[in-house]
Scaffold this active site. Structure first.
Site, PDB file in Angstrom:
ATOM      1  N   GLN A  16       0.823  -1.201   0.000  1.00 46.43           N
ATOM      2  CA  GLN A  16       0.000   0.000   0.000  1.00 46.43           C
ATOM      3  C   GLN A  16       0.857   1.250   0.000  1.00 46.43           C
ATOM      4  O   GLN A  16       2.072   1.185   0.173  1.00 46.43           O
ATOM      5  CB  GLN A  16      -0.904  -0.023   1.248  1.00 46.43           C
ATOM      6  CG  GLN A  16      -0.137  -0.320   2.536  1.00 46.43           C
ATOM      7  CD  GLN A  16      -0.968  -1.045   3.587  1.00 46.43           C
ATOM      8  OE1 GLN A  16      -2.168  -1.245   3.431  1.00 46.43           O
ATOM      9  NE2 GLN A  16      -0.322  -1.441   4.665  1.00 46.43           N
ATOM     10  N   ASP A  70       0.986 -12.670   7.042  1.00 44.54           N
ATOM     11  CA  ASP A  70      -0.349 -12.632   6.444  1.00 44.54           C
ATOM     12  C   ASP A  70      -1.362 -13.214   7.438  1.00 44.54           C
ATOM     13  O   ASP A  70      -1.298 -14.403   7.775  1.00 44.54           O
ATOM     14  CB  ASP A  70      -0.319 -13.462   5.158  1.00 44.54           C
ATOM     15  CG  ASP A  70      -1.672 -13.477   4.458  1.00 44.54           C
ATOM     16  OD1 ASP A  70      -2.672 -13.010   5.050  1.00 44.54           O
ATOM     17  OD2 ASP A  70      -1.734 -13.968   3.319  1.00 44.54           O
ATOM     18  N   ASP A 105      -8.578  -5.566  12.623  1.00 47.74           N
ATOM     19  CA  ASP A 105      -8.361  -4.116  12.562  1.00 47.74           C
ATOM     20  C   ASP A 105      -7.663  -3.820  11.246  1.00 47.74           C
ATOM     21  O   ASP A 105      -6.473  -3.522  11.195  1.00 47.74           O
ATOM     22  CB  ASP A 105      -7.497  -3.716  13.768  1.00 47.74           C
ATOM     23  CG  ASP A 105      -7.153  -2.229  13.753  1.00 47.74           C
ATOM     24  OD1 ASP A 105      -7.765  -1.489  12.976  1.00 47.74           O
ATOM     25  OD2 ASP A 105      -6.251  -1.837  14.517  1.00 47.74           O
ATOM     26  N   SER A 106      -8.420  -3.922  10.167  1.00 45.48           N
ATOM     27  CA  SER A 106      -7.834  -3.877   8.821  1.00 45.48           C
ATOM     28  C   SER A 106      -8.237  -2.606   8.088  1.00 45.48           C
ATOM     29  O   SER A 106      -9.066  -1.830   8.544  1.00 45.48           O
ATOM     30  CB  SER A 106      -8.336  -5.081   8.015  1.00 45.48           C
ATOM     31  OG  SER A 106      -9.691  -4.883   7.646  1.00 45.48           O
ATOM     32  N   THR A 107      -7.636  -2.426   6.917  1.00 42.51           N
ATOM     33  CA  THR A 107      -8.115  -1.403   6.000  1.00 42.51           C
ATOM     34  C   THR A 107      -9.431  -1.879   5.372  1.00 42.51           C
ATOM     35  O   THR A 107      -9.918  -2.961   5.688  1.00 42.51           O
ATOM     36  CB  THR A 107      -7.053  -1.137   4.901  1.00 42.51           C
ATOM     37  OG1 THR A 107      -6.664  -2.408   4.352  1.00 42.51           O
ATOM     38  CG2 THR A 107      -5.813  -0.468   5.487  1.00 42.51           C
ATOM     39  N   ASP A 108      -9.977  -1.062   4.482  1.00 42.06           N
ATOM     40  CA  ASP A 108     -11.270  -1.397   3.877  1.00 42.06           C
ATOM     41  C   ASP A 108     -11.148  -2.592   2.925  1.00 42.06           C
ATOM     42  O   ASP A 108     -10.052  -2.922   2.478  1.00 42.06           O
ATOM     43  CB  ASP A 108     -11.814  -0.168   3.146  1.00 42.06           C
ATOM     44  CG  ASP A 108     -12.068   0.979   4.117  1.00 42.06           C
ATOM     45  OD1 ASP A 108     -12.435   0.699   5.270  1.00 42.06           O
ATOM     46  OD2 ASP A 108     -11.896   2.142   3.723  1.00 42.06           O
ATOM     47  N   PRO A 115      -5.324  -5.384  -0.068  1.00 43.88           N
ATOM     48  CA  PRO A 115      -4.821  -6.493   0.751  1.00 43.88           C
ATOM     49  C   PRO A 115      -5.834  -7.016   1.771  1.00 43.88           C
ATOM     50  O   PRO A 115      -5.739  -8.170   2.188  1.00 43.88           O
ATOM     51  CB  PRO A 115      -3.588  -5.895   1.446  1.00 43.88           C
ATOM     52  CG  PRO A 115      -3.672  -4.424   1.263  1.00 43.88           C
ATOM     53  CD  PRO A 115      -4.465  -4.190   0.032  1.00 43.88           C
TER      54      PRO A 115
END
Lengths: 275, 275
Positions: free
Chosen positions: B34, B139, B157-160, B164
């Site tokens: 990212q 991962d 607690d991830s990105t949208d 990834p």
């Protein structure tokens, strides 16, 4: 007017702004009371701004208008009559008509807001043509002082407590309003973004606590208002609780929201405690 | 990097953006996963952006991190161990340490997020130095598949769900996570802005409903995230309810929020119903 390269921006501070891309600006007028701008935005339809702050957009006005009318409505046992101060767009009156309220007096200080709404938000301003609605162009502070009429609901649908609306957030206004409120009646005011404008919430709460023994804050999420979190403050001579059982949902409001909107985040509680 | 005349703007759509005035840009790096940008803003302190979207700011990170940890924590009777997937800034781990959780495994895919946080958000990343925290750079999808360990809490607690993080929102991931969850354990994921990203909420809900019989959505107000309203979705093999009695408030979270955050506006209910 803050239209730069087809973007309208509301400044939340010197360092933060929300910007809407607009197809065109439909209107910009300086009235005796305020500056009014109207834009055709891509994402939120028509957007009405007063003194640079978003008042309503076609797409999300339902949240604010449902929350300022339906929460107090379901907290009154009797709701035959309502007084709206401000609300010149007609959005609050519309919801009160839908709720079946028979006598609605709407006192708006700026005739221009009504005229603009009649032309550009006819689905809201149409409420002024309803036989149950009496529209008065005048000063709400003076009206509340002078009238002999009592109301089950008094709804302060005003701009923020700077400029013409400042007098709607103090003890002397709330005293006069209290005298016009029926025994189980409720007065409610919009009281700003707790996150960016804690002073508005403090003013409303303090002013109401000076006059009423029952004061409650509730919150709603409004995407086009600063921070997305908005507060409303209401007061009554009687204990405030749900008094109508059968709750009919709106598009934002529902029975869960009626309960949940009174559950306040810790930082909002702390603002209220700090008064 | 979207720094124009000292403003960083997050685009919510082609036609809407929130802009922060910045003192300077501290960093801009393209990693294997990212783009990461770091700004020093006037109103929100340091701001970390991933792929152009605000991940956290110094000033309001507490809301997101309290809500993604404390709500599920109080819904478990036993919470000895927790797995965090994502959360490379250390903010979620920090709250879990504060809650007294003895075994915390934090799997972050992008080492750069950890390194940046160690340097610029040391009060969050300090949690990786805690004896109870095991940090794994790897991962999370693979980790959940391969590990034999069970957890009382699994926190995504991830990105949208684009890029990834996409694989963290589907049935096969939730199946593997379920196998790693203790009997009364809870899995929770951030699930986006219901107003602007209803698809994220739908994906999380649908994925969890495919695997769990108990799924619940809750909401919080986060001023620097799109629309200001954010959703979280959680699931369990057991009924989801408050299971710890003595609630200690945070700065946003408190016992009222623990109740109220499950009361959803009608449009959010309708998104969930539409699945």
């Amino acid at each position: 007017m803050r239209l730069i390269e087809n973007w309208f921006s509301e400044r939340y501070s010197d360092n933060l702004q929300l910007s809407f891309r607009v197809q065109d600006q439909l209107l910009s007028v300086k009235t005796d009371y305020q500056r009014i701008d109207l834009f055709n935005t891509y994402d939120f339809g028509k957007l009405l701004s007063i003194d640079g702050t978003v008042q309503l957009t076609e797409k999300d006005e339902y949240i604010y208008h449902e929350m300022i009318t339906m929460v107090p409505y379901y907290c009154t046992a009797k709701s035959d009559s309502a007084l709206i101060i401000g609300g010149g767009d007609g959005g609050a009156a519309k919801r009160l008509i839908d709720l079946g309220i028979k006598r609605i007096v709407n006192v708006e200080i700026d005739q221009n807001v009504v005229e603009i709404s009649r032309k550009y938000f006819p689905e809201l301003a149409d409420s002024f043509n309803n036989k149950n609605v009496e529209l008065i162009i005048g000063d709400g502070i003076k009206y509340v002082k002078d009238t002999d009429e009592s109301f089950d609901l008094i709804i302060i649908d005003s701009t923020d407590p700077v400029g013409p609306a400042e007098g709607l957030f103090n003890k002397s206004f709330y005293e006069n309003a209290r005298a016009r409120l029926s025994d189980d009646g409720i007065i409610v005011t919009q009281s700003g973004s707790p996150y960016y404008q804690p002073e508005a919430l403090k003013m409303a709460t303090k002013g109401m606590l000076d006059v009423f023994s029952n004061v409650r804050t509730y919150i709603a999420f409004i995407p086009t208002y600063p921070s997305g979190l908005w507060s409303f403050t209401m007061a009554s001579k009687s204990e405030i609780m749900q008094r109508k059982e059968k709750v009919i949902p709106g598009r934002y409001f529902n029975e869960d929201v009626l309960k949940g909107s009174f559950y306040l985040p810790e930082f909002v509680k702390n603002i209220i405690k700090s008064i």
